[in-house]
Design a protein around this motif. Structure first.
Motif, short mmCIF file in Angstrom:
data_model
loop_
_atom_site.label_atom_id
_atom_site.label_comp_id
_atom_site.label_asym_id
_atom_site.label_seq_id
_atom_site.Cartn_x
_atom_site.Cartn_y
_atom_site.Cartn_z
N TRP A 59 -23.50 65.38 -22.76
CA TRP A 59 -22.98 64.09 -23.19
C TRP A 59 -21.61 63.84 -22.56
N LEU A 60 -20.74 64.85 -22.57
CA LEU A 60 -19.41 64.70 -21.96
C LEU A 60 -19.53 64.35 -20.48
N MET A 61 -20.42 65.03 -19.77
CA MET A 61 -20.59 64.76 -18.35
C MET A 61 -21.15 63.36 -18.14
N HIS A 62 -22.08 62.96 -19.00
CA HIS A 62 -22.65 61.62 -18.92
C HIS A 62 -21.56 60.56 -19.12
N ARG A 63 -20.71 60.74 -20.10
CA ARG A 63 -19.63 59.77 -20.37
C ARG A 63 -18.61 59.76 -19.22
N ALA A 64 -18.25 60.94 -18.71
CA ALA A 64 -17.32 61.00 -17.57
C ALA A 64 -17.93 60.31 -16.36
N LEU A 65 -19.21 60.56 -16.12
CA LEU A 65 -19.91 59.89 -15.02
C LEU A 65 -19.87 58.38 -15.20
N LYS A 66 -20.08 57.92 -16.41
CA LYS A 66 -20.08 56.48 -16.68
C LYS A 66 -18.72 55.86 -16.34
N VAL A 67 -17.65 56.51 -16.77
CA VAL A 67 -16.31 55.99 -16.49
C VAL A 67 -16.07 55.92 -14.99
N LEU A 68 -16.30 57.03 -14.30
CA LEU A 68 -16.03 57.08 -12.86
C LEU A 68 -16.99 56.20 -12.06
N SER A 69 -18.27 56.20 -12.43
CA SER A 69 -19.22 55.40 -11.66
C SER A 69 -19.03 53.90 -11.90
N ASP A 70 -18.62 53.50 -13.10
CA ASP A 70 -18.33 52.09 -13.33
C ASP A 70 -17.17 51.63 -12.43
N ASP A 71 -16.14 52.48 -12.31
CA ASP A 71 -15.01 52.16 -11.44
C ASP A 71 -15.44 52.12 -9.97
N PHE A 72 -16.26 53.07 -9.57
CA PHE A 72 -16.76 53.14 -8.19
C PHE A 72 -17.61 51.91 -7.90
N ASP A 73 -18.51 51.57 -8.82
CA ASP A 73 -19.36 50.39 -8.63
C ASP A 73 -18.51 49.12 -8.50
N ALA A 74 -17.46 49.01 -9.30
CA ALA A 74 -16.59 47.83 -9.22
C ALA A 74 -15.91 47.77 -7.85
N ALA A 75 -15.45 48.90 -7.35
CA ALA A 75 -14.83 48.93 -6.02
C ALA A 75 -15.83 48.52 -4.96
N CYS A 76 -17.07 48.92 -5.11
CA CYS A 76 -18.11 48.53 -4.17
C CYS A 76 -18.36 47.02 -4.23
N ARG A 77 -18.52 46.49 -5.44
CA ARG A 77 -18.76 45.05 -5.59
C ARG A 77 -17.58 44.23 -5.03
N ASP A 78 -16.36 44.72 -5.24
CA ASP A 78 -15.18 44.03 -4.71
C ASP A 78 -15.20 43.94 -3.18
N ASN A 79 -16.01 44.80 -2.56
CA ASN A 79 -16.06 44.84 -1.10
C ASN A 79 -17.42 44.43 -0.55
N GLY A 80 -18.20 43.72 -1.34
CA GLY A 80 -19.46 43.16 -0.86
C GLY A 80 -20.66 44.07 -0.93
N LEU A 81 -20.51 45.22 -1.56
CA LEU A 81 -21.64 46.13 -1.72
C LEU A 81 -22.19 46.02 -3.14
N ARG A 82 -23.39 46.51 -3.35
CA ARG A 82 -24.01 46.40 -4.67
C ARG A 82 -23.46 47.43 -5.64
N ASP A 83 -23.42 48.70 -5.20
CA ASP A 83 -22.94 49.77 -6.07
C ASP A 83 -22.65 51.00 -5.24
N MET A 84 -22.34 52.11 -5.91
CA MET A 84 -21.94 53.32 -5.21
C MET A 84 -23.02 53.85 -4.28
N ARG A 85 -24.27 53.59 -4.58
CA ARG A 85 -25.34 54.08 -3.70
C ARG A 85 -25.21 53.47 -2.31
N ASP A 86 -24.85 52.18 -2.23
CA ASP A 86 -24.63 51.55 -0.92
C ASP A 86 -23.56 52.32 -0.15
N THR A 87 -22.47 52.60 -0.82
CA THR A 87 -21.35 53.30 -0.19
C THR A 87 -21.76 54.70 0.26
#
Length: 158
Positions: A28-56
């Motif tokens: 659960w802790l790893m899942h929550r940590a992943l959520k925090v970091l991946s949400d931030d990563f996804d936002a950085a991707c969207r800010d640069n015209g990508l869909r999410d971290m998988r694109d990057t």
């Protein structure tokens, strides 16, 4: 048999599975940590015209200097090959990636990041790095190194 507990007179206790750093469920802790970091990563991707971290990650893997087939990229990133194909198709349609024939087998395609894709990738990674630095700002450098080491060991365990 469970002991009788007077719920009216007992204060509610936090759930030890999620409310305490020492007894919380590790997955659960790893899942929550992943959520925090991946949400931030996804936002950085969207800010640069990508869909999410998988694109990057697909762009980065195709740009790292090691020629990989589409299946090798899927395996490297832990993506289903049909998921990877849709990502590569979209990135290719956006001019961020091309597929070149493998010189040793023309039936095999090697995805490569275009110069435009590299520019988008660089911006997305810079945004990711800023977000991660902000999230981990209170960590000591040795703690970040230890965290990376432990996560790497878990992620690459056979």
């Amino acid at each position: 048999m469970l002991p009788d507990v007077d719920l009216e007179s007992q204060p509610l206790k936090p759930c030890a599975a999620v409310d305490d750093p020492f007894s919380s469920d590790l997955t659960w802790l790893m899942h929550r940590a992943l959520k925090v970091l991946s949400d931030d990563f996804d936002a950085a991707c969207r800010d640069n015209g990508l869909r999410d971290m998988r694109d990057t990650l697909v762009l980065a893997t195709a740009a790292d200097g090691t020629p990989r087939t589409q299946i090798e990229i899927a395996n490297t990133l832990g993506l289903d090959k049909s998921t990877l194909m849709s990502i590569v198709d979209r990135l290719e349609n956006e001019g961020l990636m091309v597929r070149e024939a493998d010189p040793s087998n023309r039936r095999i395609r090697i995805p490569r990041t275009t110069p435009e894709g590299q520019a988008v990738l660089d911006r997305a990674l810079a945004g990711r790095d800023k977000a991660v630095s902000t999230t981990l700002a209170t960590f000591q450098p040795d703690d970040v190194t230890a965290l990376r080491t432990l996560l790497w060991q878990i992620a690459t365990a056979q």
